[in-house]
Write a protein that holds these residues in place. Structure first.
Motif, PDB file in Angstrom:
ATOM      1  N   GLY A 109       0.817  -1.208   0.000  1.00  0.00           N
ATOM      2  CA  GLY A 109       0.000   0.000   0.000  1.00  0.00           C
ATOM      3  C   GLY A 109       0.850   1.258   0.000  1.00  0.00           C
ATOM      4  N   PHE A 110       1.904   1.256   0.802  1.00  0.00           N
ATOM      5  CA  PHE A 110       2.786   2.426   0.873  1.00  0.00           C
ATOM      6  C   PHE A 110       3.528   2.631  -0.449  1.00  0.00           C
ATOM      7  CE2 PHE A 110       6.828   4.490   2.197  1.00  0.00           C
ATOM      8  CZ  PHE A 110       6.282   5.665   2.701  1.00  0.00           C
ATOM      9  N   VAL A 111       3.986   1.530  -1.057  1.00  0.00           N
ATOM     10  CA  VAL A 111       4.678   1.623  -2.348  1.00  0.00           C
ATOM     11  C   VAL A 111       3.730   2.155  -3.419  1.00  0.00           C
ATOM     12  CG1 VAL A 111       5.747   0.271  -4.195  1.00  0.00           C
ATOM     13  CG2 VAL A 111       6.374  -0.168  -1.814  1.00  0.00           C
ATOM     14  N   SER A 112       2.479   1.668  -3.420  1.00  0.00           N
ATOM     15  CA  SER A 112       1.489   2.142  -4.397  1.00  0.00           C
ATOM     16  C   SER A 112       1.247   3.635  -4.244  1.00  0.00           C
ATOM     17  CB  SER A 112       0.165   1.382  -4.216  1.00  0.00           C
ATOM     18  OG  SER A 112       0.330   0.005  -4.480  1.00  0.00           O
ATOM     19  N   LEU A 113       1.139   4.086  -3.010  1.00  0.00           N
ATOM     20  CA  LEU A 113       0.932   5.509  -2.751  1.00  0.00           C
ATOM     21  C   LEU A 113       2.102   6.337  -3.276  1.00  0.00           C
ATOM     22  CD1 LEU A 113      -0.581   7.857  -1.444  1.00  0.00           C
ATOM     23  CD2 LEU A 113       0.522   7.270   0.731  1.00  0.00           C
ATOM     24  N   LEU A 114       3.327   5.882  -3.032  1.00  0.00           N
ATOM     25  CA  LEU A 114       4.507   6.616  -3.490  1.00  0.00           C
ATOM     26  C   LEU A 114       4.577   6.682  -5.014  1.00  0.00           C
ATOM     27  CD1 LEU A 114       7.383   5.440  -1.090  1.00  0.00           C
ATOM     28  CD2 LEU A 114       6.238   7.673  -1.159  1.00  0.00           C
ATOM     29  N   ILE A 115       4.303   5.547  -5.680  1.00  0.00           N
ATOM     30  CA  ILE A 115       4.410   5.511  -7.145  1.00  0.00           C
ATOM     31  C   ILE A 115       3.385   6.436  -7.787  1.00  0.00           C
ATOM     32  CG2 ILE A 115       4.073   4.052  -9.172  1.00  0.00           C
ATOM     33  CD1 ILE A 115       5.288   1.742  -7.594  1.00  0.00           C
ATOM     34  N   VAL A 116       2.122   6.334  -7.347  1.00  0.00           N
ATOM     35  CA  VAL A 116       1.076   7.186  -7.925  1.00  0.00           C
ATOM     36  C   VAL A 116       1.368   8.658  -7.635  1.00  0.00           C
ATOM     37  CG1 VAL A 116      -1.378   7.772  -7.869  1.00  0.00           C
ATOM     38  CG2 VAL A 116      -0.671   5.373  -7.820  1.00  0.00           C
ATOM     39  N   ALA A 117       1.761   8.946  -6.396  1.00  0.00           N
ATOM     40  CA  ALA A 117       2.026  10.337  -6.012  1.00  0.00           C
ATOM     41  C   ALA A 117       3.222  10.905  -6.780  1.00  0.00           C
ATOM     42  CB  ALA A 117       2.279  10.414  -4.507  1.00  0.00           C
ATOM     43  N   ALA A 118       4.281  10.106  -6.939  1.00  0.00           N
ATOM     44  CA  ALA A 118       5.481  10.576  -7.637  1.00  0.00           C
ATOM     45  C   ALA A 118       5.181  10.879  -9.097  1.00  0.00           C
ATOM     46  CB  ALA A 118       6.586   9.526  -7.524  1.00  0.00           C
ATOM     47  N   ASN A 119       4.444   9.998  -9.755  1.00  0.00           N
ATOM     48  CA  ASN A 119       4.109  10.228 -11.162  1.00  0.00           C
ATOM     49  C   ASN A 119       3.143  11.399 -11.324  1.00  0.00           C
ATOM     50  OD1 ASN A 119       5.247   8.032 -13.141  1.00  0.00           O
ATOM     51  ND2 ASN A 119       4.713   6.922 -11.262  1.00  0.00           N
ATOM     52  N   ALA A 120       2.213  11.525 -10.396  1.00  0.00           N
ATOM     53  CA  ALA A 120       1.280  12.658 -10.451  1.00  0.00           C
ATOM     54  C   ALA A 120       2.031  13.980 -10.254  1.00  0.00           C
ATOM     55  CB  ALA A 120       0.201  12.491  -9.381  1.00  0.00           C
ATOM     56  N   TRP A 121       3.010  13.966  -9.369  1.00  0.00           N
ATOM     57  CA  TRP A 121       3.809  15.177  -9.133  1.00  0.00           C
ATOM     58  C   TRP A 121       4.618  15.556 -10.369  1.00  0.00           C
ATOM     59  CZ3 TRP A 121       4.284  19.415  -6.610  1.00  0.00           C
ATOM     60  CH2 TRP A 121       5.507  20.088  -6.552  1.00  0.00           C
ATOM     61  N   GLN A 122       5.218  14.558 -11.020  1.00  0.00           N
ATOM     62  CA  GLN A 122       5.982  14.836 -12.237  1.00  0.00           C
ATOM     63  C   GLN A 122       5.067  15.373 -13.336  1.00  0.00           C
ATOM     64  OE1 GLN A 122       9.250  14.812 -12.586  1.00  0.00           O
ATOM     65  NE2 GLN A 122       9.483  14.134 -10.451  1.00  0.00           N
ATOM     66  N   SER A 123       3.866  14.827 -13.420  1.00  0.00           N
ATOM     67  CA  SER A 123       2.901  15.323 -14.404  1.00  0.00           C
ATOM     68  C   SER A 123       2.525  16.771 -14.102  1.00  0.00           C
ATOM     69  CB  SER A 123       1.647  14.444 -14.384  1.00  0.00           C
ATOM     70  OG  SER A 123       0.657  14.965 -15.250  1.00  0.00           O
ATOM     71  N   TYR A 124       2.306  17.069 -12.835  1.00  0.00           N
ATOM     72  CA  TYR A 124       1.960  18.439 -12.425  1.00  0.00           C
ATOM     73  C   TYR A 124       3.083  19.414 -12.775  1.00  0.00           C
ATOM     74  CZ  TYR A 124       1.259  22.391  -9.290  1.00  0.00           C
ATOM     75  OH  TYR A 124       1.135  23.670  -8.776  1.00  0.00           O
ATOM     76  N   ARG A 125       4.322  19.003 -12.557  1.00  0.00           N
ATOM     77  CA  ARG A 125       5.462  19.868 -12.878  1.00  0.00           C
ATOM     78  C   ARG A 125       5.518  20.161 -14.376  1.00  0.00           C
ATOM     79  NH1 ARG A 125      10.992  17.756 -10.946  1.00  0.00           N
ATOM     80  NH2 ARG A 125      11.574  19.776 -11.872  1.00  0.00           N
ATOM     81  N   GLY A 126       5.268  19.111 -15.181  1.00  0.00           N
ATOM     82  CA  GLY A 126       5.303  19.299 -16.629  1.00  0.00           C
ATOM     83  C   GLY A 126       4.241  20.265 -17.103  1.00  0.00           C
ATOM     84  N   PHE A 127       3.023  20.106 -16.611  1.00  0.00           N
ATOM     85  CA  PHE A 127       1.936  21.000 -17.017  1.00  0.00           C
ATOM     86  C   PHE A 127       2.137  22.417 -16.472  1.00  0.00           C
ATOM     87  CE2 PHE A 127      -0.748  16.981 -17.337  1.00  0.00           C
ATOM     88  CZ  PHE A 127      -0.719  16.969 -18.723  1.00  0.00           C
ATOM     89  N   SER A 128       2.772  22.523 -15.309  1.00  0.00           N
ATOM     90  CA  SER A 128       3.012  23.846 -14.726  1.00  0.00           C
ATOM     91  C   SER A 128       3.972  24.659 -15.581  1.00  0.00           C
ATOM     92  CB  SER A 128       3.580  23.706 -13.306  1.00  0.00           C
ATOM     93  OG  SER A 128       2.644  23.108 -12.452  1.00  0.00           O
ATOM     94  N   LYS A 129       4.920  23.979 -16.217  1.00  0.00           N
ATOM     95  CA  LYS A 129       5.926  24.682 -17.018  1.00  0.00           C
ATOM     96  C   LYS A 129       5.443  24.988 -18.429  1.00  0.00           C
ATOM     97  CE  LYS A 129       9.987  22.856 -14.610  1.00  0.00           C
ATOM     98  NZ  LYS A 129      11.230  22.041 -14.745  1.00  0.00           N
ATOM     99  N   LYS A 130       4.786  24.016 -19.077  1.00  0.00           N
ATOM    100  CA  LYS A 130       4.444  24.194 -20.493  1.00  0.00           C
ATOM    101  C   LYS A 130       2.947  24.087 -20.776  1.00  0.00           C
ATOM    102  CE  LYS A 130       8.915  22.568 -22.200  1.00  0.00           C
ATOM    103  NZ  LYS A 130       9.601  21.629 -23.128  1.00  0.00           N
ATOM    104  N   GLY A 131       2.159  23.972 -19.739  1.00  0.00           N
ATOM    105  CA  GLY A 131       0.722  23.896 -19.942  1.00  0.00           C
ATOM    106  C   GLY A 131       0.304  22.576 -20.567  1.00  0.00           C
TER     107      GLY A 131
END
Length: 271
Positions: free
Chosen positions: A198-220
């Motif tokens: 459960g903890f690993v699943s939370l980290l993986i989803v959260a990490a990928n969601a964060w990277q996606s957020y960073r990408g959209f924040s920079k280039k929309g």
């Protein structure tokens, strides 16, 4: 000289006669009993089967034969003897009937066992009925039998405890677990006890969601980086929900099977 020759001939034929008799019914029974007492049950079953083919009608031979078949766990042994026994014993004496029914239960021939319990009225009728119910997972039928037994037979009390272990297992809700993982990924797995996954699943989803957020924040919305990680995050998120549902059901099944096998082992050990 002639006298010694006659004596020698008599001794020779005497020994020869003894050698020829080692395979008679009496010797076969004694050898089978020896193997049985030595816990060589498969070989004992073969010798008892030989004795029965010779026409032996001794009830103790039948009982030890059935016990040997059951304990050895050899399903291919004794088929012809069992078939003949059923054909010729519409009424079976108690003791022998108990062992035959136990053999049928151990081979999971429940229809035959249940029919014979009613037909033959064995010594341990209630115990055999209770065993059949539990082995077939008919726990409500067992409870009805137990509550209807005013004396509360000692042989049933041990089975009752095992059934309570099964029916009192605390199962987790797959729907609740999946719902928790929808809200916060991984928490559904933590709910049913798999904290690490459960903890690993939370980290993986959260990490990928964060990277996606960073990408959209920079280039929309034109950010390929953002869309790639969004897709990866969505895949892990969806898989986590499905995995939580399946994992909860597997966990419940595993717990129930463990309790069932404990009950099964108890029953077989008390046969």
């Amino acid at each position: 000289m002639i006298r010694w020759l006659i004596i020698s001939i008599c001794i020779f034929f005497s020994f020869n006669g003894e050698a020829q008799n080692i395979y008679d019914l009496n010797h076969t029974k004694r050898y089978a009993d020896y193997l049985y007492s030595s816990k060589e049950y498969k070989r004992a079953a073969l010798e008892y089967e030989r004795a029965l083919f010779m026409g032996c009608k001794d009830s103790s031979v039948y009982m030890n034969f059935f016990k040997s078949l059951r304990i050895s766990g050899s399903p291919d042994l004794g088929k012809s003897v069992l078939r003949d026994f059923m054909a010729n014993n519409q009424v079976c004496q108690p003791g022998v009937s108990d062992e035959y029914i136990k053999l049928m239960l151990s081979r999971r021939s429940f229809v035959t066992a249940d029919s014979l319990i009613k037909q033959w009225n064995p010594y341990s009728k209630d115990f055999l009925r209770a065993s059949s119910f539990v082995l077939q997972r008919k726990y409500k039928d067992f409870d009805s039998l137990y509550s209807g037994n005013n004396m509360h037979d000692e042989s049933l009390k041990g089975i009752k405890l095992k059934v309570e272990d099964i029916t009192n297992v605390k199962l987790k809700s797959p729907l609740l677990a999946a719902s928790m993982s929808i809200v916060i990924p991984g928490t559904g797995k933590m709910y049913y006890g798999d904290w690490k996954d459960g903890f690993v699943s939370l980290l993986i989803v959260a990490a990928n969601a964060w990277q996606s957020y960073r990408g959209f924040s920079k280039k929309g919305s034109d950010s390929a980086y953002g869309w790639i990680f969004a897709g990866v995050s969505l895949g892990f998120y969806s898989g986590n929900i499905w995995g939580t549902w399946k994992g909860t059901k597997r966990r419940n099944k595993r717990l129930l099977e463990e309790k069932y096998y404990n009950a099964e082992e108890y029953i077989y050990n008390n046969f």
